[in-house]
Write a protein that holds these residues in place. Sequence first.
Motif, PDB file in Angstrom:
ATOM      1  N   GLY A 188       0.792  -1.230   0.000  1.00 63.45           N
ATOM      2  CA  GLY A 188       0.000   0.000   0.000  1.00 63.45           C
ATOM      3  C   GLY A 188       0.819   1.273   0.000  1.00 63.45           C
ATOM      4  O   GLY A 188       0.322   2.338  -0.388  1.00 63.45           O
ATOM      5  N   GLU A 189       2.068   1.217   0.433  1.00 58.26           N
ATOM      6  CA  GLU A 189       2.922   2.407   0.446  1.00 58.26           C
ATOM      7  C   GLU A 189       3.585   2.586  -0.913  1.00 58.26           C
ATOM      8  O   GLU A 189       4.055   1.626  -1.513  1.00 58.26           O
ATOM      9  CB  GLU A 189       3.993   2.291   1.523  1.00 58.26           C
ATOM     10  CG  GLU A 189       4.902   3.513   1.595  1.00 58.26           C
ATOM     11  CD  GLU A 189       6.018   3.363   2.627  1.00 58.26           C
ATOM     12  OE1 GLU A 189       6.706   4.358   2.896  1.00 58.26           O
ATOM     13  OE2 GLU A 189       6.200   2.232   3.142  1.00 58.26           O
ATOM     14  N   ILE A 190       3.609   3.819  -1.392  1.00 61.73           N
ATOM     15  CA  ILE A 190       4.300   4.144  -2.638  1.00 61.73           C
ATOM     16  C   ILE A 190       5.617   4.811  -2.270  1.00 61.73           C
ATOM     17  O   ILE A 190       5.641   5.855  -1.624  1.00 61.73           O
ATOM     18  CB  ILE A 190       3.461   5.071  -3.530  1.00 61.73           C
ATOM     19  CG1 ILE A 190       2.142   4.407  -3.892  1.00 61.73           C
ATOM     20  CG2 ILE A 190       4.238   5.450  -4.792  1.00 61.73           C
ATOM     21  CD1 ILE A 190       2.274   3.125  -4.691  1.00 61.73           C
ATOM     22  N   ARG A 191       6.710   4.199  -2.697  1.00 60.68           N
ATOM     23  CA  ARG A 191       8.034   4.687  -2.342  1.00 60.68           C
ATOM     24  C   ARG A 191       8.697   5.348  -3.543  1.00 60.68           C
ATOM     25  O   ARG A 191       8.852   4.730  -4.594  1.00 60.68           O
ATOM     26  CB  ARG A 191       8.896   3.526  -1.832  1.00 60.68           C
ATOM     27  CG  ARG A 191       8.327   2.855  -0.587  1.00 60.68           C
ATOM     28  CD  ARG A 191       9.118   1.625  -0.216  1.00 60.68           C
ATOM     29  NE  ARG A 191       8.509   0.929   0.908  1.00 60.68           N
ATOM     30  CZ  ARG A 191       8.874  -0.269   1.335  1.00 60.68           C
ATOM     31  NH1 ARG A 191       9.836  -0.922   0.707  1.00 60.68           N
ATOM     32  NH2 ARG A 191       8.268  -0.832   2.372  1.00 60.68           N
ATOM     33  N   VAL A 192       9.088   6.587  -3.342  1.00 60.21           N
ATOM     34  CA  VAL A 192       9.750   7.377  -4.379  1.00 60.21           C
ATOM     35  C   VAL A 192      11.220   7.500  -3.999  1.00 60.21           C
ATOM     36  O   VAL A 192      11.548   7.824  -2.851  1.00 60.21           O
ATOM     37  CB  VAL A 192       9.116   8.767  -4.506  1.00 60.21           C
ATOM     38  CG1 VAL A 192       9.826   9.606  -5.571  1.00 60.21           C
ATOM     39  CG2 VAL A 192       7.629   8.646  -4.820  1.00 60.21           C
ATOM     40  N   LEU A 193      12.114   7.256  -4.953  1.00 61.89           N
ATOM     41  CA  LEU A 193      13.551   7.289  -4.680  1.00 61.89           C
ATOM     42  C   LEU A 193      14.207   8.490  -5.339  1.00 61.89           C
ATOM     43  O   LEU A 193      14.007   8.757  -6.521  1.00 61.89           O
ATOM     44  CB  LEU A 193      14.214   6.010  -5.192  1.00 61.89           C
ATOM     45  CG  LEU A 193      15.747   5.942  -5.055  1.00 61.89           C
ATOM     46  CD1 LEU A 193      16.165   5.961  -3.590  1.00 61.89           C
ATOM     47  CD2 LEU A 193      16.296   4.715  -5.767  1.00 61.89           C
ATOM     48  N   LEU A 225       1.123   8.642 -10.967  1.00 57.39           N
ATOM     49  CA  LEU A 225       1.712   7.304 -10.975  1.00 57.39           C
ATOM     50  C   LEU A 225       1.333   6.527  -9.718  1.00 57.39           C
ATOM     51  O   LEU A 225       1.074   5.324  -9.772  1.00 57.39           O
ATOM     52  CB  LEU A 225       3.237   7.409 -11.086  1.00 57.39           C
ATOM     53  CG  LEU A 225       3.783   7.792 -12.455  1.00 57.39           C
ATOM     54  CD1 LEU A 225       5.251   8.190 -12.366  1.00 57.39           C
ATOM     55  CD2 LEU A 225       3.607   6.645 -13.443  1.00 57.39           C
ATOM     56  N   ALA A 226       1.286   7.218  -8.593  1.00 55.85           N
ATOM     57  CA  ALA A 226       0.954   6.551  -7.333  1.00 55.85           C
ATOM     58  C   ALA A 226      -0.456   5.971  -7.352  1.00 55.85           C
ATOM     59  O   ALA A 226      -0.721   4.924  -6.752  1.00 55.85           O
ATOM     60  CB  ALA A 226       1.111   7.525  -6.167  1.00 55.85           C
ATOM     61  N   GLU A 227      -1.352   6.635  -8.052  1.00 56.70           N
ATOM     62  CA  GLU A 227      -2.750   6.219  -8.068  1.00 56.70           C
ATOM     63  C   GLU A 227      -3.062   5.181  -9.138  1.00 56.70           C
ATOM     64  O   GLU A 227      -4.192   4.691  -9.218  1.00 56.70           O
ATOM     65  CB  GLU A 227      -3.638   7.451  -8.273  1.00 56.70           C
ATOM     66  CG  GLU A 227      -3.582   8.428  -7.105  1.00 56.70           C
ATOM     67  CD  GLU A 227      -4.355   9.714  -7.379  1.00 56.70           C
ATOM     68  OE1 GLU A 227      -4.874   9.862  -8.519  1.00 56.70           O
ATOM     69  OE2 GLU A 227      -4.434  10.568  -6.485  1.00 56.70           O
TER      70      GLU A 227
END
Length: 325
Positions: A156-161, A286-288
């Motif tokens: 469920g978590e969206i991780r952005v690097l 993108l997250a959605e």
Amino acid sequence: MILSPVPRGNGAFVVHSQLAQRLPNYQLLPYSPKRSYFPPSYYPLGRKLPARLIHAVPESAIFHQRKGAPLVVTAHGFTLDKAVYPYSSLLQNLHAKTDLWWLYQQAARRADVLTTVSHATAEALGEAFGITQPIKVIYNGVDETLFVPVEPREDGEIRVLFSGNAKRRKGVQWLLPILAGLDESISVHYTAGLQEQAAVGSHPRLRALGRVAHSAMPKLYQSMDILLLPSVTEGHSIAVLEAMASGLPVVASDLPALREQIVHGEGGFLCPVGDVGAFAAAIQTLAEDAALRLRMGAFNRAQVETRFRLTTTVAAYQALFNEIG
């Protein structure tokens, strides 16, 4: 022997290290980037070693030139661009406007072969210094057997690097403002890089990873969902290539060199430099949409396999070295 003096802690170091690992008789000579503030300190590097060819970067190239050894100069970017000045210190700007400018100019004139990592960098060099000789473009590459996609997580978590040196030229000052425009399910993770760092700030969803060994980078990309690169300047981003090979979509600044890597709307989104709202909106989109992330990631992976393989890059340098040395 091919001697390659190169500063530690940047994309040039990564590229030349890859060549040293894969080409016979290629000797890497790493040095501190602080030597740039006293250029004559470059002169002794490798001076006692035999060389059939020198492969150098513009800021130090003329100090390594030798009689009887062809000089190949590779520009990994164009940091003399005036657009970078607002994001640099007074000392850095003075350095860029004076001795560094002269060193780049002399390197371009004295090189037996001048190469760059993107057509955008070649064009910038040509315009800045009136270069009429051909400039050979050799794209950076990535080992697609090390950087590979994995099945997406379902936590469920969206991780952005944000991967690289946390510096203003890389857009680190925009991480917090971008994060402020994102849903609470989205976190931003950033690496420390290898050079001096700018202040990043703190936030519960802004997570410092510290310095990450390159050998650990494949697993790091596999644990992420999106790569963020809000740079002010780029030559040909290694981080973008690694993320693409890992099947990640990329949200990056709309810079000429990055347009040669990222296809807007197909492999990610290109946003105006410093437009925090545009970056946040692209990441949120993108997250959605998990299907969109997968589709863009697959597109990027295919781009790497057809255009940006490390074996292709190494073969191009090998052919060049054989031709002139």
